[in-house]
Design an enzyme around this catalytic site. Structure first.
Site, PDB file in Angstrom:
ATOM      1  CD1 TRP A 192      -2.884   1.595   0.773  1.00 50.21           C
ATOM      2  CD2 TRP A 192      -1.280   2.493   2.063  1.00 50.21           C
ATOM      3  NE1 TRP A 192      -3.263   2.892   1.081  1.00 50.21           N
ATOM      4  CE2 TRP A 192      -2.301   3.465   1.856  1.00 50.21           C
ATOM      5  CE3 TRP A 192      -0.173   2.841   2.830  1.00 50.21           C
ATOM      6  CZ2 TRP A 192      -2.229   4.738   2.416  1.00 50.21           C
ATOM      7  CZ3 TRP A 192      -0.102   4.113   3.387  1.00 50.21           C
ATOM      8  CH2 TRP A 192      -1.126   5.043   3.176  1.00 50.21           C
TER       9      TRP A 192
ATOM     10  CG  ASP B  66      -6.755   3.369   0.781  1.00 57.52           C
ATOM     11  OD1 ASP B  66      -5.900   3.970   1.443  1.00 57.52           O
ATOM     12  OD2 ASP B  66      -7.942   3.736   0.677  1.00 57.52           O
TER      13      ASP B  66
ATOM     14  CE1 TYR C  64      -2.214   8.337  -0.585  1.00 58.54           C
ATOM     15  CE2 TYR C  64      -0.120   8.984   0.408  1.00 58.54           C
ATOM     16  CZ  TYR C  64      -1.448   9.260   0.098  1.00 58.54           C
ATOM     17  OH  TYR C  64      -2.001  10.458   0.467  1.00 58.54           O
TER      18      TYR C  64
END
Length: 486
Positions: free
Chosen positions: A420, A440, A424
């Site tokens: 994640w 997420d 990101y």
């Protein structure tokens, strides 16, 4: 890249604003190149040649039109999406990779040879890397001549020219006149002053969902370095040991108004490039929306926010630290933790701007700090220290120099950086339009509300496959949907 002559000429005849920035028209009889929306009389078809970029037209010997001002065209070249390598090369050029470095060094950062980079730029941009950098300097200088009252000497250095002589010679060669002759009006010149205050426009292709952009930044604003007021975003900046403040708000004519206070004028091109990335000004929203609207679940979200952008990051290290702080925490909790980090390890501004008091901590500071004293847990503190150490060891680890898969692998090699976090960072800092943080929680909850079922991370990756190559924009639509989990 190939441009269909007849199609481009039809857009030129109609002065179709949708093609503004997609190509430039070089007129053989006048020796100038123009935007498709130029108000001048349409030249005959046999007298024009079309180029994908301003750099290509300029390298072919054409000079910028004084009426339509190519420097004001939205930056959305038709080559975008055809070569990810060229896209990353251009991002690095915008950030100053060729101001002091060589093409060979730029190619090395991208993981390929100099000859291959030159070939790709020629194929997709119609110009060499050096020509792209030179054209950007000229067009920025021309924008500053028109939009500011700065003296010509300051404009020369602010636009990236190494000397006033070179600046004057370039304008004489291109326009047949000195730079000051291009300035309209006879007002007095006003130096930037010791703080380096400059105001200029950053243009984009409409539509633009400014309220959504501002709300995203407001929710994640870090106390001490960011402020979000009524329709305005402000933050502190630090480059090469110097500090400043930038503020951005909407302006007329499909543009944002940036007010920049920074003591080193030669840093202006890099500051502009970073602001354009933060506010995703190079995106072409119409084809992105058209692609995502093919999915019946996303279609209502796209209709509700047709100009939604993916907010970028001012600095890669800052974004990576903030991403780690956000692991398994709410946006609000992560913001409070980031505020404590800034207050403890950030560098105080010599000239604070009300509540803008600090610059974000530097990697070498956090790499040697005992972060467990901030009450964040040993595991999170260890990850922050590992990210800082990686940034010190390799300044390019958080730069857009490699492809998405390789970037994810490099980020995941840092202890504590999970899938994640890596996606990101790729989405907001590396500006990868297909990055997708499937783990997420907010994305899963938003899609579960829309489709009435829960999705595992693996299932969500498969569900998002039709959204390629714009999964980052699909994620942004889901985050902005009414029923998401903060």
């Amino acid at each position: 890249m190939d441009l269909d002559h007849d199609a481009c000429y039809r857009a030129l005849e109609l002065r179709d604003a949708r093609f503004d920035g997609r190509f430039f028209t070089a007129v053989k009889t006048t020796g100038t190149y123009c935007r498709p929306v130029c108000p001048a009389r349409t030249p005959r078809s046999e007298n024009v040649t079309f180029y994908p970029t301003a750099a290509a037209a300029q390298e072919a010997g054409f000079r910028p039109c004084l009426r339509c001002r190519p420097e004001t065209a939205p930056d959305k070249g038709a080559w975008r999406g055809t070569s990810n390598t060229v896209s990353r090369a251009l991002a690095l050029i915008e950030l100053g990779a060729l101001d002091e470095g060589s093409v060979d060094a730029l190619a090395g950062r991208l993981g390929l040879g100099e000859r291959q980079l030159r070939r790709l730029c020629r194929q997709h941009l119609g110009a060499s890397p050096i020509a792209v950098a030179q054209t950007r300097r000229v067009l920025l200088a021309k924008q500053l001549i028109h939009e500011t009252s700065l003296p010509m000497a300051e404009i020369a250095f602010a636009s990236g020219f190494g000397s006033i002589r070179r600046f004057n010679e370039t304008f004489l060669a291109l326009y047949g006149r000195a730079p000051f002759a291009l300035r309209r009006g006879s007002g007095a010149e006003v130096p930037a002053g010791p703080g380096g205050e400059i105001s200029l426009l950053l243009r984009y292709q409409p539509p633009y969902d400014w309220p959504s952009m501002l709300e995203f930044l407001r929710l994640r604003a870090v106390p001490g370095i960011e402020r979000v007021g009524e329709s305005c975003y402000s933050r502190t900046i630090q480059l090469a040991g110097r500090q400043g403040v930038v503020s951005v708000r909407p302006d007329a004519g499909n543009a944002l108004r940036a007010r920049i206070r920074f003591p080193k004028l030669s840093a202006l091109p890099g500051i502009i490039a970073r602001l354009r990335r933060v506010f995703d000004l190079a995106a072409d929203p119409l084809p992105i929306s058209a692609h995502l609207a093919k999915d019946p679940v996303l279609a209502p979200l796209v209709r509700a926010r047709p100009g939604l952008r993916v907010p970028g990051a001012w600095d890669g290290f800052e974004l990576a630290i903030r991403a780690v702080l956000g692991q398994q925490l709410s946006v609000t909790e992560a913001g409070r933790l980031a505020g404590r980090l800034v207050a403890t390890y950030g560098e105080p501004l010599a000239e604070p701007d009300r509540d803008l008091t600090h610059a974000f901590p530097r990697p070498e500071i956090l790499a040697h700090a005992d972060l467990t004293t901030l009450d964040m847990g040993r595991s999170r503190a260890a990850t922050l220290s590992a990210v800082a150490a990686a940034a010190v060891a390799d300044p390019d680890v958080l730069c857009a120099s490699r492809g998405l898969d390789e970037a994810i692998d490099r980020l995941r090699s840092i202890p504590g950086v999970d899938e994640w976090t890596a996606h990101y960072i790729a989405l907001r800092q590396l500006r990868e339009p297909d990055a997708f943080p499937a783990a997420d929680v907010g994305l899963g909850c938003a899609l579960a509300h829309l489709e009435g079922r829960r999705w595992s991370s693996r299932e969500l990756v498969a569900r998002a496959d039709p959204w390629r190559p714009w999964r980052a924009y699909a994620a942004q639509h889901l985050w902005a949907s009414p029923r998401r989990l903060e």
